[in-house]
Design an enzyme around this catalytic site. Structure first.
Site, short mmCIF file in Angstrom:
data_model
loop_
_atom_site.label_atom_id
_atom_site.label_comp_id
_atom_site.label_asym_id
_atom_site.label_seq_id
_atom_site.Cartn_x
_atom_site.Cartn_y
_atom_site.Cartn_z
N GLY A 36 -2.32 -0.79 2.15
CA GLY A 36 -2.86 -0.17 0.95
C GLY A 36 -1.80 0.64 0.22
N ALA A 37 -2.24 1.62 -0.62
CA ALA A 37 -1.33 2.37 -1.49
C ALA A 37 -0.47 1.38 -2.27
CB ALA A 37 -0.49 3.36 -0.69
N HIS A 42 3.83 -4.75 -4.03
CA HIS A 42 2.72 -5.54 -3.48
C HIS A 42 2.24 -6.57 -4.50
CE1 HIS A 42 2.38 -1.78 -1.01
NE2 HIS A 42 2.29 -2.68 -0.06
N GLN A 68 1.05 1.65 14.82
CA GLN A 68 2.47 1.59 14.48
C GLN A 68 3.04 2.94 14.06
OE1 GLN A 68 1.48 -1.33 11.23
NE2 GLN A 68 3.15 -0.35 10.15
N GLY A 155 7.26 -8.52 2.67
CA GLY A 155 8.36 -8.12 1.80
C GLY A 155 9.68 -8.06 2.56
N ASP A 158 11.07 -4.47 4.16
CA ASP A 158 10.99 -4.15 5.60
C ASP A 158 11.60 -5.34 6.34
OD1 ASP A 158 9.50 -1.60 5.50
OD2 ASP A 158 7.95 -2.82 4.60
N VAL A 184 11.23 -5.48 -4.76
CA VAL A 184 11.11 -5.07 -6.17
C VAL A 184 11.70 -3.67 -6.29
CG1 VAL A 184 9.51 -4.65 -8.09
CG2 VAL A 184 9.02 -6.45 -6.42
N LEU A 192 10.95 -0.19 -4.27
CA LEU A 192 9.59 0.36 -4.33
C LEU A 192 9.04 0.54 -2.92
CD1 LEU A 192 7.78 -1.40 -7.31
CD2 LEU A 192 9.29 0.57 -7.28
N SER A 194 5.60 2.81 -0.80
CA SER A 194 4.47 3.74 -0.90
C SER A 194 4.94 5.17 -0.65
CB SER A 194 3.39 3.38 0.11
OG SER A 194 3.05 2.03 -0.05
#
Ligand code: PAF
Length: 304
Positions: A36-37, A42, A68, A155, A158, A184, A192, A194
């Site tokens: 989320g966030a 995303h 995690q 992505g 990570d 991105v 980018l 969160s």
């Protein structure tokens, strides 16, 4: 509750019901796992998923996975913006959102059987965050089991997670094709995340140094690993407030590099983590080591 956007499954049974019309031959189910966030990074994952799916379906999971996070990490303050997340999922053509509770994902509490990431789980991010990748791989394996996707999109931001999930999928024969989507970035190059919202304005400005350092390494990589590393370290010194956790150059599979001065060009990856104040940022980029036609000037003074 009547919400705009794609249907939301919050239990395993609802997920199975919502997905059953989508399970057709030659109609792939593509999963984008998230916590989320959601932000523009995303959105790019959803667009990539949409492309992979073609006439098939895109499923987004939204689940902040406690397994995690180590004690003392930001599990409680991790941003939760579910209504905005749904609006984005809707704009980006997501067909089903799976947003389970912790009890739904871990009905027996902490699982007894988990996915062990192996040696790659204890280096780089894994060294700073013991147990993190065990938590990531365990929840991803569960999501693969519940959604049964053909493809899953992660992505490249990570990068170690992407490498480990790819490896897990292969080693455990999950049948899921893992796809890595490009990072991105903001206009100043900051990847980018969160967590960027935690940065105070001055820290936000300073955070762009990560990107400049990685690009400096890319520029010097033709002269070998020490030169690339040195170039990045010089740029990082511009921001003394930055506390560098690691800066590493490895093969694309994250193995150690045997030859730091390859004659011909070889693909590699530079990865770093650094703290500004209480916010920990990570970033990485591909680079090509070796292949320079001119001698390096200045020569890197050390290999560290
Ligand atoms: O990258 C993330 O957001 C998380 O690690 C993931 C893959 C959704 C697993 O919780």
């Amino acid at each position: 509750m009547n919400r705009p956007g794609p249907p939301v499954a919050s239990t395993r049974a609802e997920l199975a019901d919502l997905l059953s019309p989508f399970r057709q031959p030659r109609s792939p189910v593509v999963l984008v796992p998230t916590m989320g966030a959601l932000h523009a990074g995303h959105a790019a994952l959803f667009r990539r998923a949409r492309k992979e799916a073609g006439d098939g379906s895109v499923v987004a999971s939204v689940f902040v996975n406690p397994l995690q996070f180590a004690p003392g990490e930001d599990l409680d303050r991790y941003p939760r913006t579910f209504d905005d997340d749904l609006a984005m999922a809707s704009r980006e053509g997501v067909d089903v959102v799976f947003a389970p509770s912790v009890d739904e994902m871990y009905p027996d509490g902490e699982p007894l059987v988990t996915v062990e990431p192996g040696p790659l789980g204890t280096v780089l991010e894994g060294e700073s965050r013991p147990g993190h990748f065990r938590g990531v791989l365990t929840v991803v394996a569960k999501l693969f089991g519940l959604v049964r996707p053909d493809v899953a999109v992660f992505g490249q931001k990570d990068y170690q997670q992407l490498v480990l999930v790819t490896r897990m999928s292969r080693d455990l024969c999950s049948g899921v094709e893992v796809v890595g989507a490009e990072t991105v970035r903001e206009a100043d190059g900051l990847a980018l995340s969160s967590r960027n919202r935690y940065l105070a304005p001055e820290a936000r400005r300073q955070a762009a140094v990560l990107n400049r350092a990685l690009r400096a390494a890319q520029d010097r990589a033709a002269y070998g690993l020490p030169a690339a590393r040195w170039a990045a370290m010089c740029v990082l010194k511009e921001v003394p407030e930055l506390d560098v956790d690691y800066l590493a150059i490895r093969t694309p599979d994250l193995a150690e590099i045997d030859d730091p001065h390859p004659l011909g060009p070889i693909p590699a990856r530079i990865l770093m983590a650094a703290r500004i104040g209480s916010t920990r940022l990570i970033d990485n980029m591909p680079l090509t080591l070796g292949g320079a036609t001119l001698p390096a000037t200045p020569v890197a003074p050390s290999d560290q």
